[in-house]
Scaffold this active site. Sequence first.
Site, PDB file in Angstrom:
ATOM      1  N   PRO A 211      43.708  50.575  69.924  1.00  0.00           N
ATOM      2  CA  PRO A 211      43.989  51.954  69.507  1.00  0.00           C
ATOM      3  C   PRO A 211      44.073  52.965  70.650  1.00  0.00           C
ATOM      4  O   PRO A 211      43.247  53.883  70.775  1.00  0.00           O
ATOM      5  CB  PRO A 211      42.817  52.260  68.577  1.00  0.00           C
ATOM      6  CG  PRO A 211      41.684  51.458  69.138  1.00  0.00           C
ATOM      7  CD  PRO A 211      42.305  50.186  69.656  1.00  0.00           C
ATOM      8  N   CYS A 212      45.100  52.831  71.485  1.00  0.00           N
ATOM      9  CA  CYS A 212      45.276  53.777  72.589  1.00  0.00           C
ATOM     10  C   CYS A 212      45.587  55.184  72.073  1.00  0.00           C
ATOM     11  O   CYS A 212      45.422  56.164  72.807  1.00  0.00           O
ATOM     12  CB  CYS A 212      46.356  53.299  73.548  1.00  0.00           C
ATOM     13  SG  CYS A 212      47.979  53.075  72.806  1.00  0.00           S
ATOM     14  N   HIS A 213      46.000  55.286  70.797  1.00  0.00           N
ATOM     15  CA  HIS A 213      46.268  56.616  70.226  1.00  0.00           C
ATOM     16  C   HIS A 213      44.985  57.432  70.073  1.00  0.00           C
ATOM     17  O   HIS A 213      45.047  58.651  69.912  1.00  0.00           O
ATOM     18  CB  HIS A 213      46.962  56.484  68.868  1.00  0.00           C
ATOM     19  CG  HIS A 213      46.183  55.714  67.843  1.00  0.00           C
ATOM     20  ND1 HIS A 213      46.207  54.344  67.774  1.00  0.00           N
ATOM     21  CD2 HIS A 213      45.355  56.132  66.849  1.00  0.00           C
ATOM     22  CE1 HIS A 213      45.433  53.940  66.775  1.00  0.00           C
ATOM     23  NE2 HIS A 213      44.898  55.006  66.206  1.00  0.00           N
TER      24      HIS A 213
END
Length: 286
Positions: A246-248
């Site tokens: 989950p780089c967001h």
Amino acid sequence: MSRETYHYEKIAKAIAFIVANAKAQPSLFDVAEEVSISQFHFQRVFTEWAGVSPKRFLQYITAAYLKEKIRESSNLAELAESAGLSSQSRVYDHFITLEAVTPLEFRNKGNGVSITYGFHETPFGECFIAVTERGICAMAFVDEVTRNEQLTLLMKKWVNAAISENHIVTQDYVNRIFDPSGQTPVRLPLIVHGTNFQLKVWEALLKIPNGSVTTYQQIAKSIGVPGAVRAVGTAVGDNPVAYLIPCHRVIRKEGILGEYRWGSLRKKALIGWEASRLELQNSLVP
């Protein structure tokens, strides 16, 4: 265009309009008119997607809200521990595992490896996903222009692999990722190309609970290299598996969402959607 894609495009356009005109506080009628559907239909579609009203959704992507979430996540290890398996929002996160390709697979560029790929609808637009017998090796959000780009990138990375399309196989993975309710949790292994440093960063990203955010500085500190913020940012941007890694959930320390490999507007949608879902889940806990 599928119904799901149509709805996401309307929702994305609405989010962009709401954010751009936040100070004016546009009415439900104003937003519905902007996306060219009736007020009643827009309210129903948006609430079905987010679980909350457009007005409530906007609160989850404001700088003030995100700054507060950053303060909550000052220690990633403690945050992940506090979420725990008892929280429904973390149950599926705990079934995601990260593994690097073996040195032999890397040298042989996938010789002897079979990869299946497909394109599928999600709550955030169309996605590309590729899987091996050992797990998911690539995932990205796409549109008509970037469809072929993702397939080309896969073929360059796995030059000698046997690559074929089979949307029936990959649909099962997409169902487990985006519609886990009512399903028995199944481990989702990720098999990725990456340096040791990149793997450390991606492993740190997996510790960010659903509905939470952190900063590049906090990620750098959590992996023991507080001075490597720029390098961390590069590794975050090189994330090969959208959504699951989950780089967001990594934003700027000022509470600004910043850029996203698959579009800054989609990042707003992802963060707001996760925060909305977490609120709903917590409201159902007795």
